[in-house]
Design a protein around this motif. Sequence first.
Motif, PDB file in Angstrom:
ATOM      1  N   PHE A  77      -2.172  25.656 -24.529  1.00  0.00           N
ATOM      2  CA  PHE A  77      -0.928  25.235 -25.178  1.00  0.00           C
ATOM      3  C   PHE A  77      -1.094  23.990 -26.042  1.00  0.00           C
ATOM      4  N   ALA A  78      -1.884  23.022 -25.577  1.00  0.00           N
ATOM      5  CA  ALA A  78      -1.917  21.736 -26.275  1.00  0.00           C
ATOM      6  C   ALA A  78      -3.286  21.079 -26.169  1.00  0.00           C
ATOM      7  N   ASP A  79      -3.526  20.093 -27.031  1.00  0.00           N
ATOM      8  CA  ASP A  79      -4.743  19.295 -26.858  1.00  0.00           C
ATOM      9  C   ASP A  79      -4.403  17.840 -26.507  1.00  0.00           C
ATOM     10  N   ILE A  80      -3.152  17.650 -26.074  1.00  0.00           N
ATOM     11  CA  ILE A  80      -2.741  16.362 -25.512  1.00  0.00           C
ATOM     12  C   ILE A  80      -2.226  16.656 -24.102  1.00  0.00           C
ATOM     13  N   HIS A  81      -2.820  16.019 -23.114  1.00  0.00           N
ATOM     14  CA  HIS A  81      -2.424  16.281 -21.735  1.00  0.00           C
ATOM     15  C   HIS A  81      -2.111  14.967 -21.020  1.00  0.00           C
ATOM     16  N   LEU A 111     -11.400  24.194 -18.767  1.00  0.00           N
ATOM     17  CA  LEU A 111     -10.648  25.115 -19.627  1.00  0.00           C
ATOM     18  C   LEU A 111     -10.455  24.565 -21.040  1.00  0.00           C
ATOM     19  N   ILE A 112     -10.835  23.314 -21.240  1.00  0.00           N
ATOM     20  CA  ILE A 112     -10.635  22.689 -22.560  1.00  0.00           C
ATOM     21  C   ILE A 112     -11.875  22.945 -23.412  1.00  0.00           C
ATOM     22  N   THR A 113     -11.658  23.591 -24.577  1.00  0.00           N
ATOM     23  CA  THR A 113     -12.815  24.016 -25.369  1.00  0.00           C
ATOM     24  C   THR A 113     -13.000  23.220 -26.660  1.00  0.00           C
ATOM     25  N   GLY A 114     -11.978  22.442 -27.050  1.00  0.00           N
ATOM     26  CA  GLY A 114     -12.106  21.687 -28.306  1.00  0.00           C
ATOM     27  C   GLY A 114     -11.658  20.263 -28.115  1.00  0.00           C
ATOM     28  N   PRO A 115     -11.548  19.496 -29.209  1.00  0.00           N
ATOM     29  CA  PRO A 115     -11.145  18.093 -29.112  1.00  0.00           C
ATOM     30  C   PRO A 115      -9.791  17.958 -28.409  1.00  0.00           C
ATOM     31  N   ALA A 116      -9.711  17.056 -27.454  1.00  0.00           N
ATOM     32  CA  ALA A 116      -8.464  16.871 -26.699  1.00  0.00           C
ATOM     33  C   ALA A 116      -8.459  15.478 -26.087  1.00  0.00           C
ATOM     34  N   VAL A 117      -7.245  15.003 -25.802  1.00  0.00           N
ATOM     35  CA  VAL A 117      -7.122  13.721 -25.092  1.00  0.00           C
ATOM     36  C   VAL A 117      -6.306  13.945 -23.822  1.00  0.00           C
ATOM     37  N   ILE A 118      -6.834  13.453 -22.719  1.00  0.00           N
ATOM     38  CA  ILE A 118      -6.079  13.440 -21.459  1.00  0.00           C
ATOM     39  C   ILE A 118      -5.643  11.999 -21.230  1.00  0.00           C
ATOM     40  N   PHE A 119      -4.327  11.784 -21.103  1.00  0.00           N
ATOM     41  CA  PHE A 119      -3.806  10.450 -20.800  1.00  0.00           C
ATOM     42  C   PHE A 119      -3.438  10.392 -19.316  1.00  0.00           C
ATOM     43  N   GLY A 120      -4.108   9.535 -18.578  1.00  0.00           N
ATOM     44  CA  GLY A 120      -3.726   9.345 -17.183  1.00  0.00           C
ATOM     45  C   GLY A 120      -2.524   8.426 -17.111  1.00  0.00           C
ATOM     46  N   LYS A 121      -1.541   8.777 -16.288  1.00  0.00           N
ATOM     47  CA  LYS A 121      -0.376   7.918 -16.108  1.00  0.00           C
ATOM     48  C   LYS A 121      -0.232   7.426 -14.669  1.00  0.00           C
ATOM     49  N   SER A 122      -0.861   8.123 -13.746  1.00  0.00           N
ATOM     50  CA  SER A 122      -0.731   7.761 -12.331  1.00  0.00           C
ATOM     51  C   SER A 122      -1.332   6.381 -12.089  1.00  0.00           C
ATOM     52  N   THR A 123      -0.870   5.738 -11.002  1.00  0.00           N
ATOM     53  CA  THR A 123      -1.431   4.435 -10.631  1.00  0.00           C
ATOM     54  C   THR A 123      -2.715   4.665  -9.848  1.00  0.00           C
ATOM     55  N   LEU A 146     -13.889  15.649 -25.538  1.00  0.00           N
ATOM     56  CA  LEU A 146     -12.774  15.468 -24.601  1.00  0.00           C
ATOM     57  C   LEU A 146     -12.699  13.987 -24.253  1.00  0.00           C
ATOM     58  N   GLU A 147     -11.565  13.379 -24.574  1.00  0.00           N
ATOM     59  CA  GLU A 147     -11.423  11.941 -24.351  1.00  0.00           C
ATOM     60  C   GLU A 147     -10.419  11.692 -23.229  1.00  0.00           C
ATOM     61  N   LEU A 148     -10.705  10.687 -22.435  1.00  0.00           N
ATOM     62  CA  LEU A 148      -9.764  10.320 -21.392  1.00  0.00           C
ATOM     63  C   LEU A 148      -9.254   8.908 -21.658  1.00  0.00           C
ATOM     64  N   ALA A 149      -7.940   8.759 -21.709  1.00  0.00           N
ATOM     65  CA  ALA A 149      -7.348   7.442 -21.946  1.00  0.00           C
ATOM     66  C   ALA A 149      -6.415   7.134 -20.782  1.00  0.00           C
ATOM     67  N   TRP A 150      -6.075   5.868 -20.602  1.00  0.00           N
ATOM     68  CA  TRP A 150      -5.156   5.534 -19.508  1.00  0.00           C
ATOM     69  C   TRP A 150      -3.902   4.873 -20.047  1.00  0.00           C
ATOM     70  N   ASN A 151      -2.763   5.468 -19.687  1.00  0.00           N
ATOM     71  CA  ASN A 151      -1.478   5.057 -20.243  1.00  0.00           C
ATOM     72  C   ASN A 151      -0.509   4.834 -19.070  1.00  0.00           C
ATOM     73  N   PRO A 152      -0.668   3.690 -18.378  1.00  0.00           N
ATOM     74  CA  PRO A 152       0.120   3.474 -17.158  1.00  0.00           C
ATOM     75  C   PRO A 152       1.619   3.522 -17.413  1.00  0.00           C
ATOM     76  N   GLU A 153       2.320   3.896 -16.340  1.00  0.00           N
ATOM     77  CA  GLU A 153       3.766   4.063 -16.413  1.00  0.00           C
ATOM     78  C   GLU A 153       4.423   2.922 -15.632  1.00  0.00           C
ATOM     79  N   PHE A 154       5.469   2.354 -16.198  1.00  0.00           N
ATOM     80  CA  PHE A 154       6.123   1.226 -15.522  1.00  0.00           C
ATOM     81  C   PHE A 154       7.555   1.540 -15.113  1.00  0.00           C
TER      82      PHE A 154
END
Length: 440
Positions: A77-81, A111-123, A146-154
């Motif tokens: 469905f998406a390349d932003i998770h 399952l990710i086959t192309g460029p994508a970013v996973i944003f972690g939000k959990s603490t 495949l990139e992993l970034a961290w985007n904390p939630e407040f």
Amino acid sequence: MARMTVFGTGYLGATHAACMAELGHDVLGVDVDSSKLAKLEAGVVPFYEPGLEAVLQRNLSAGRLRFTSSYEEAAAFADIHFLGVGTPQKKGEFAADLRYVDAVIEQLAPLITGPAVIFGKSTVPVGTAQRLGERARSISPAGEELELAWNPEFLREGFAVQDTLHPDRLVVGVDRCGPGRGEVVAREVYAALLAEDIPFLVTDLATAELVKTSANAFLATKISFINAISEVCEAAGADVTVLADAIGHDARIGRRFLNAGIGFGGGCLPKDIRAFMARAGELGADQALTFLREVDNINMRRRTRMVELAREACGSLLGARVAVLGAAFKPDSDDVRDSPALNVAGQIQLQGAAVTVYDPKAMENSQAIFPTLSYAENALAACAGADVVLVLTEWPEFRKLQPEDLDGVVRSKVLIDGRNCLDPEQWRNCGWTYRGLGRP
Ligand code: UGA
């Protein structure tokens, strides 16, 4: 507008999914719990969060929000998770249990086959994002793309929609060694918020993780600070509520989070300070956070103090009738995870009292974890024949209670205000014995 998935449909994930759709994005919420998915698809939020149901329903009807249990569908469905699953405390240990976060990466990355970013939000404990990123790249056909970034939630429960759509700040930790798409994608996703001049901070992964844990550790410390002062106030015959108002006028201190009472609970602050101590220990920096053990101690002592006050009020708890108003860990929530109110109710019952609990929203959740307490249909019914009334969560409906409402209902006109949310004068003037925490 972007297409994205959100893994996890709890307090964090469901709110994030609905609010991202509200911003105009196409969102697919993913969870393994089919009963939760069925509710969300029907426009029902599986927990109580003011305003969230309207956002959910609006975006379901607009076709911008859907839910699935299929990881294949999500990856296609998406390349932003976004990753918003829970990180509870491990059983019998202080450390965080990362099994749900790990499980998402293990199932999604292959399952990710192309460029994508996973944003972690959990603490998560600092260092987790780096580890997850390496693992994801090693098991994904997309590899380095495949990139992993961290985007904390407040967000705060009770204000989750407001906090997600108008946060104090946005923080994105990016992998400095990666392709560097994290920041660009985050700017796209949050464009509407950036247009409102909400501060946007780009950091490395470790800093982003630590921002979140430090923020919660600071808030917990602030509450325990005022609760410690409240103990001194009790010993000295001073009033902690007036003291908090007075020191709160100093902008460097600030009045918020200086409400003394039975302390903090919930699914975040208690387990986050413990996980923070555990992680600092692993890093060899345990000395830096030994003060958090005291923060935790002060907090737990408030619950014991509340039980003592109830015992003092009744003479003995054995055979006493105790009314407990409030079970949620705070108002405007049905969350009872590590709730000080329920903890106090449980302790008092264990000491032989008949405890009747009422909460405007948290009855079902309370009954599930404390089935042996009695539950009443409303505040008055909970107070029927009570030897003491305990106000343990400051719901507006309890703040509005008038002494006359309870006069003919209780057996003894004794009230202990575990949240310092009622007016002592008013109750005393009507012949009640009123006790607050940290007040004369
Ligand atoms: C907390 C943080 O405030 C959020 O910023 C963070 O995103 C969230 O944890 C999280 O990590 O997910 P929340 O758990 O919803 O949010 O609740 P808070 O409003 O922080 O209240 C926590 C506890 O502290 C409650 O039991 C509340 O009654 C207690 N509290 C709060 C006090 O005893 N005194 C105060 O002055 C304020």
